[in-house]
Scaffold this active site. Structure first.
Site, PDB file in Angstrom:
ATOM      1  CG  HIS A 168     -90.701  68.735  56.007  1.00 31.46           C
ATOM      2  ND1 HIS A 168     -89.422  68.233  55.979  1.00 31.46           N
ATOM      3  CD2 HIS A 168     -91.467  67.797  55.387  1.00 31.46           C
ATOM      4  CE1 HIS A 168     -89.409  67.064  55.363  1.00 31.46           C
ATOM      5  NE2 HIS A 168     -90.639  66.772  54.997  1.00 31.46           N
ATOM      6  CG  ASP A 226     -86.639  70.249  55.704  1.00 32.81           C
ATOM      7  OD1 ASP A 226     -87.471  70.155  56.610  1.00 32.81           O
ATOM      8  OD2 ASP A 226     -86.367  69.308  54.926  1.00 32.81           O
ATOM      9  CB  THR A 240     -88.074  67.165  59.805  1.00 34.64           C
ATOM     10  OG1 THR A 240     -88.117  66.600  58.491  1.00 34.64           O
ATOM     11  CG2 THR A 240     -87.715  68.631  59.695  1.00 34.64           C
ATOM     12  CD  GLN A 252    -100.713  63.935  66.105  1.00 35.08           C
ATOM     13  OE1 GLN A 252    -101.387  63.667  65.132  1.00 35.08           O
ATOM     14  NE2 GLN A 252     -99.460  63.572  66.201  1.00 35.08           N
ATOM     15  CD1 TRP A 299     -88.417  62.747  64.457  1.00 39.67           C
ATOM     16  CD2 TRP A 299     -88.654  60.527  64.607  1.00 39.67           C
ATOM     17  NE1 TRP A 299     -87.657  62.307  65.520  1.00 39.67           N
ATOM     18  CE2 TRP A 299     -87.790  60.960  65.633  1.00 39.67           C
ATOM     19  CE3 TRP A 299     -88.977  59.159  64.505  1.00 39.67           C
ATOM     20  CZ2 TRP A 299     -87.224  60.066  66.557  1.00 39.67           C
ATOM     21  CZ3 TRP A 299     -88.415  58.273  65.424  1.00 39.67           C
ATOM     22  CH2 TRP A 299     -87.550  58.740  66.422  1.00 39.67           C
ATOM     23  CG  ASN A 300     -92.877  66.306  63.164  1.00 41.51           C
ATOM     24  OD1 ASN A 300     -92.066  67.034  63.752  1.00 41.51           O
ATOM     25  ND2 ASN A 300     -92.883  66.155  61.853  1.00 41.51           N
ATOM     26  CG  ASP A 312     -89.795  59.192  57.494  1.00 41.20           C
ATOM     27  OD1 ASP A 312     -90.980  58.972  57.155  1.00 41.20           O
ATOM     28  OD2 ASP A 312     -89.467  60.218  58.110  1.00 41.20           O
TER      29      ASP A 312
HETATM   30  N1  UDP Z   1    -101.053  66.872  62.923  1.00 41.39           N
HETATM   31  C1  UDP Z   1    -102.043  67.524  63.606  1.00 41.39           C
HETATM   32  N2  UDP Z   1    -103.336  67.267  63.293  1.00 41.39           N
HETATM   33  C2  UDP Z   1    -103.707  66.406  62.318  1.00 41.39           C
HETATM   34  C3  UDP Z   1    -102.680  65.710  61.625  1.00 41.39           C
HETATM   35  C4  UDP Z   1    -101.369  65.967  61.958  1.00 41.39           C
HETATM   36  O1  UDP Z   1    -101.780  68.339  64.502  1.00 41.39           O
HETATM   37  O2  UDP Z   1    -104.909  66.249  62.075  1.00 41.39           O
HETATM   38  C5  UDP Z   1     -99.646  67.223  63.213  1.00 41.39           C
HETATM   39  C6  UDP Z   1     -98.923  66.221  64.060  1.00 41.39           C
HETATM   40  O3  UDP Z   1     -99.103  66.544  65.420  1.00 41.39           O
HETATM   41  C7  UDP Z   1     -97.485  66.373  63.608  1.00 41.39           C
HETATM   42  C8  UDP Z   1     -97.613  66.770  62.154  1.00 41.39           C
HETATM   43  O4  UDP Z   1     -98.918  67.282  61.998  1.00 41.39           O
HETATM   44  O5  UDP Z   1     -96.839  67.414  64.313  1.00 41.39           O
HETATM   45  C9  UDP Z   1     -97.430  65.601  61.214  1.00 41.39           C
HETATM   46  O6  UDP Z   1     -96.106  65.239  61.149  1.00 41.39           O
HETATM   47  P1  UDP Z   1     -95.634  63.729  61.179  1.00 41.39           P
HETATM   48  O7  UDP Z   1     -94.147  63.760  61.088  1.00 41.39           O
HETATM   49  O8  UDP Z   1     -96.211  63.011  62.327  1.00 41.39           O
HETATM   50  O9  UDP Z   1     -96.256  63.075  59.882  1.00 41.39           O
HETATM   51  P2  UDP Z   1     -96.428  63.561  58.361  1.00 41.39           P
HETATM   52  O10 UDP Z   1     -97.692  64.327  58.329  1.00 41.39           O
HETATM   53  O11 UDP Z   1     -95.224  64.372  57.969  1.00 41.39           O
HETATM   54  O12 UDP Z   1     -96.518  62.281  57.602  1.00 41.39           O
HETATM   55  N1  UDP Z   2     -87.022  63.247  52.166  1.00 46.47           N
HETATM   56  C1  UDP Z   2     -85.839  63.785  51.716  1.00 46.47           C
HETATM   57  N2  UDP Z   2     -85.870  64.568  50.625  1.00 46.47           N
HETATM   58  C2  UDP Z   2     -87.017  64.842  49.991  1.00 46.47           C
HETATM   59  C3  UDP Z   2     -88.209  64.275  50.435  1.00 46.47           C
HETATM   60  C4  UDP Z   2     -88.182  63.471  51.541  1.00 46.47           C
HETATM   61  O1  UDP Z   2     -84.789  63.605  52.306  1.00 46.47           O
HETATM   62  O2  UDP Z   2     -86.964  65.632  49.035  1.00 46.47           O
HETATM   63  C5  UDP Z   2     -86.996  62.386  53.338  1.00 46.47           C
HETATM   64  C6  UDP Z   2     -88.087  62.626  54.332  1.00 46.47           C
HETATM   65  O3  UDP Z   2     -87.940  63.681  55.180  1.00 46.47           O
HETATM   66  C7  UDP Z   2     -88.078  61.307  55.055  1.00 46.47           C
HETATM   67  C8  UDP Z   2     -87.978  60.365  53.896  1.00 46.47           C
HETATM   68  O4  UDP Z   2     -87.310  61.094  52.888  1.00 46.47           O
HETATM   69  O5  UDP Z   2     -86.970  61.157  55.887  1.00 46.47           O
HETATM   70  C9  UDP Z   2     -89.260  59.841  53.410  1.00 46.47           C
HETATM   71  O6  UDP Z   2     -90.035  60.906  52.963  1.00 46.47           O
HETATM   72  P1  UDP Z   2     -91.632  60.885  53.011  1.00 46.47           P
HETATM   73  O7  UDP Z   2     -92.105  60.332  51.738  1.00 46.47           O
HETATM   74  O8  UDP Z   2     -92.097  60.273  54.272  1.00 46.47           O
HETATM   75  O9  UDP Z   2     -91.926  62.459  53.013  1.00 46.47           O
HETATM   76  P2  UDP Z   2     -91.991  63.553  54.184  1.00 46.47           P
HETATM   77  O10 UDP Z   2     -93.380  63.536  54.713  1.00 46.47           O
HETATM   78  O11 UDP Z   2     -90.997  63.234  55.268  1.00 46.47           O
HETATM   79  O12 UDP Z   2     -91.648  64.793  53.434  1.00 46.47           O
END
Ligand code: UDP
Ligand code: UDP
Ligand code: UDP
Length: 460
Positions: A22, A116, A139, A340, A358-359, A379
């Site tokens: 986020h 957010d 996000t 990354q 998604w990032n 997601d």
């Molecule tokens: N990321 C990074 N280094 C790491 C792990 C993650 O730079 O060792 C960054 C990645 O490039 C992305 C974010 O952290 O911008 C992770 O967001 P993403 O939506 O991919 O996954 P989440 O961590 O929320 O499950």
């Molecule tokens: N999400 C949401 N509200 C919350 C927590 C998560 O709308 O309080 C959304 C989140 O951004 C994603 C989905 O629910 O679209 C699944 O969340 P996840 O467990 O992957 O957590 P995230 O890393 O995206 O916070």
């Protein structure tokens, strides 16, 4: 609002939610707005859950002295969820009443607030009370947004009960998505954090002035169309695709990965499950076996704990001595935060075994790196579905959700070989990279969307 040469300039405040998934898009959006002459105040909930977030903030503010930082000191609260990030989202929300004095002290006065989607129900009533136009940065994917926006009416209807028979989520006449993609907590009868959050937040997001989403039109044409044409909700707030949000300069700094520099172009697979997903120990070891037997070069980020502060174990303890020795022959293995963006933009990197946060998906598109999708929870299956349909990668659906089965090293190896050897996929992803760059380039769809928003904000 302030003026420059007689022109009014918008002053925008941003408030991100918990976790790097986020925070990162908010930081990128802040950097992008500054490059468009918008005045930015960045509100940082304090403390953060992970060390990584606080480090990212320090680096960011050092690189952008023109961005004003406002610390938002959170109250202490009970921890209700097993997930530290979910607890923190609750904490930010329950501290919401501390925002008004913080906002009213800002000068010049704010034109626009951006928060957010996970914080909407706490923030929007506050900003509505002071007539401050508020936008939501979503996000995740636009496809996930179709589910998010329709969920409150689904949750209160027969549509979820009917699922046993149809296997498809339906809203009005629209077949939204197969049940198998939906985050399982959203399908449960019993209450849970995600369900409650989707109902509460979605119900408020639709009262926002608009939704920004980190995607681009050609990537998610159909989902964006469904929302903006009123098929998902009758009168949705306008949804503007502004992605991929480009990385800012300090994200690209060289890290510990000189290892990549002498490897042949496109030969390395990067393996990461994001900032907050830890695989089970036995699955980590099967993955190690898979990487070794695939024959591919790789950079593997091992994550053993959800929160970095709590992860005291040595790498060798996690993957075992024997595997550790074998891994070194072909790969680089790390158990720490890596840049990354630096890795994905390195010419040696040709593939990305990803959980499809998604990032990560947007970063793969931005850099033209193909994905071998292994969604784990939340997601991520919805996102993996987008990846597969648009041709950015492949996805082995039978691997299931996290913990459903132990995927064997032999199978992982085979899929890695297929993905890394797929020439047509390689070419396709380069086309997607071109489309991504076009979208944010001058006159592209995301560029136009943002330009229109900013000129509107300059009038507020
Ligand atoms: N990321 C990074 N280094 C790491 C792990 C993650 O730079 O060792 C960054 C990645 O490039 C992305 C974010 O952290 O911008 C992770 O967001 P993403 O939506 O991919 O996954 P989440 O961590 O929320 O499950
Ligand atoms: N999400 C949401 N509200 C919350 C927590 C998560 O709308 O309080 C959304 C989140 O951004 C994603 C989905 O629910 O679209 C699944 O969340 P996840 O467990 O992957 O957590 P995230 O890393 O995206 O916070
Ligand atoms: N599509 C299109 N133009 C584009 C991108 C996609 O017409 O530039 C079509 C494409 O043919 C595909 C559909 O939109 O069948 C869905 O695309 P995508 O998977 O990106 O959207 P989603 O399934 O997320 O709605």
């Amino acid at each position: 609002m302030s003026s420059s040469g007689g022109r009014k300039l918008a002053h925008v405040a941003l408030l991100p939610s918990a976790g790097m998934g986020h925070l990162t898009p908010f930081l990128r959006l802040a950097a992008l707005l500054v490059s468009r002459n918008v005045q930015v105040t960045f509100i940082t909930p304090h403390p953060t859950v992970s060390l990584t977030e606080s480090r990212a903030l320090s680096t960011f503010f050092a690189s952008f002295p023109q961005i004003k930082q406002k610390q938002f000191h959170l109250l202490q609260a009970e921890k209700n969820s097993f997930d530290p990030f979910f607890n923190h989202i609750e904490l930010i929300k329950s501290s919401g009443h501390l925002l008004p004095p913080l906002l009213s002290a800002l000068t010049p006065s704010l034109s626009v607030f951006i928060t957010d989607m996970t914080l909407a129900s706490a923030v929007i009533p506050i900003t509505q009370a002071i007539s401050l136009p508020t936008y939501v940065l979503f996000t995740s994917s636009a496809k996930m947004m179709t589910l998010f926006l329709s969920y409150p009416s689904l949750a209160g209807s027969r549509a979820l009960d009917d699922l046993e028979e149809t296997g498809v989520i339906k809203i009005r006449n629209l077949e939204l998505m197969p049940k198998s993609l939906v985050p399982p907590p959203l399908l449960q009868k019993s209450d849970n954090f995600l369900k409650k959050s989707f109902v509460e937040e979605s119900g408020k997001v639709i009262e926002s002035s608009g939704i920004l989403v980190n995607t681009f039109v050609s990537f998610e044409f159909e989902s964006l169309g469904k929302i903006n044409d009123g098929e998902v909700l009758e009168r949705p707030p306008s949804v503007v695709a502004i992605g991929p949000l480009p990385p800012y300069d300090s994200e690209k700094s060289r890290s510990q990965l000189a290892w990549l520099d002498d490897k042949p172009a496109g030969s390395v697979l990067y393996v990461s499950f994001g900032s907050r997903t830890a695989l089970a120990r036995d699955q980590i070891r099967e993955l190690g076996v898979g990487l070794i037997t695939s024959g591919s070069r790789f950079v593997w980020v091992v994550k053993n704990n959800i929160v970095d502060k709590e992860d005291g174990q040595e790498l060798e303890e996690v993957i075992g001595h024997e595997l550790m020795e074998r891994v070194k022959e072909k790969g680089l293995i790390v158990k720490s935060w890596v840049q990354q963006e630096y890795i994905l933009s390195h010419p040696a990197v040709g593939g990305f075994l990803s959980h499809c946060g998604w990032n990560s998906v947007m970063e793969a598109a931005w850099n033209g790196v193909r994905i071998l999708a292994w969604p784990q929870n939340g997601d991520q299956k919805v996102n993996a579905d987008v990846v597969e349909r648009i041709g950015l990668g492949t996805w082995v659906r039978s691997w299931g959700w996290s913990g459903e089965k132990l995927v064997s090293g032999a199978e992982i190896a085979e899929r890695i070989r297929e993905c890394m050897g797929d020439e047509s996929l390689r070419i396709q992803t380069l086309g997607i990279k071109e489309d991504a760059r076009k979208a944010v380039g001058f006159g592209g769809s995301s560029d136009k969307g943002l330009t229109e928003l900013i000129s509107k904000w300059n009038q507020f």
